[in-house]
Scaffold this active site. Structure first.
Site, PDB file in Angstrom:
ATOM      1  N   GLU A  43       0.824  -1.205   0.000  1.00  0.00           N
ATOM      2  CA  GLU A  43       0.000   0.000   0.000  1.00  0.00           C
ATOM      3  C   GLU A  43       0.862   1.261   0.000  1.00  0.00           C
ATOM      4  OE1 GLU A  43      -3.167   0.301  -0.437  1.00  0.00           O
ATOM      5  OE2 GLU A  43      -3.856  -1.760  -0.149  1.00  0.00           O
ATOM      6  N   ASP A  48      -6.775   7.500  -5.443  1.00  0.00           N
ATOM      7  CA  ASP A  48      -6.106   6.307  -5.945  1.00  0.00           C
ATOM      8  C   ASP A  48      -6.374   6.125  -7.437  1.00  0.00           C
ATOM      9  OD1 ASP A  48      -8.625   5.131  -6.219  1.00  0.00           O
ATOM     10  OD2 ASP A  48      -8.329   3.676  -4.616  1.00  0.00           O
TER      11      ASP A  48
END
Length: 155
Positions: free
Chosen positions: A26, A35
């Site tokens: 991550e 994102d």
């Protein structure tokens, strides 16, 4: 055959292993960002309650990651056999953290595991490599790492 390291350490060992797997994939970002599919994200892939302009500290991110991983572990527990090796369960928790508990519980990973096909459940991790309808190389690499960890728990 399943290794009998399932009960010793319990959820705490699974959570620790999952956090260790999730954090590098991550990555740590202390300011919110959108994102690859436009979802506001912060810390180690945290999306819950995140919006533009938010900031946090690395310490807060580590605390949040451990708490959310524990939540995901609890949410997917009913979707897996009760006796699983720590490594195998941690790999599934990592996948659930990324795709969501609901998606995990409806997945072939869960169905295969509940049917007793643990190697097949580990292999099914590699089906989850798309975001926004396209294959993402980072997800391919992450799923391969999760699969390797998942299989390492099996004899």
């Amino acid at each position: 055959m399943i290794r009998r390291r399932t009960a010793a350490g319990g959820a705490a060992a699974v959570i620790a292993a999952a956090v260790a797997l999730i954090a590098p994939w991550e990555g740590l970002r202390t300011a919110s960002y959108q994102d690859i599919v436009g979802v506001w994200t912060i810390c180690y892939g945290e999306t819950h309650g995140v919006g533009p302009g938010q900031t946090t500290t690395p310490e807060e991110c580590r605390t949040k990651l451990a708490a959310r991983v524990a939540q995901f572990e609890a949410e997917i527990r009913p979707c897996l056999p009760p006796e699983l090796p720590v490594e195998t369960r941690a790999a599934f928790v990592s996948a659930a953290y990324n795709i969501g508990s609901g998606a995990f519980c409806r997945s072939s990973m869960s169905r295969r595991a509940l049917a007793g096909d643990l190697p097949g459940a580990c292999d099914a991790l590699t089906m989850w490599v798309k975001a926004g309808g396209r294959t993402v190389p980072g997800l391919v690499n992450r799923r391969n790492a999760e699969r390797a960890l998942c299989l390492s728990g099996l004899d």
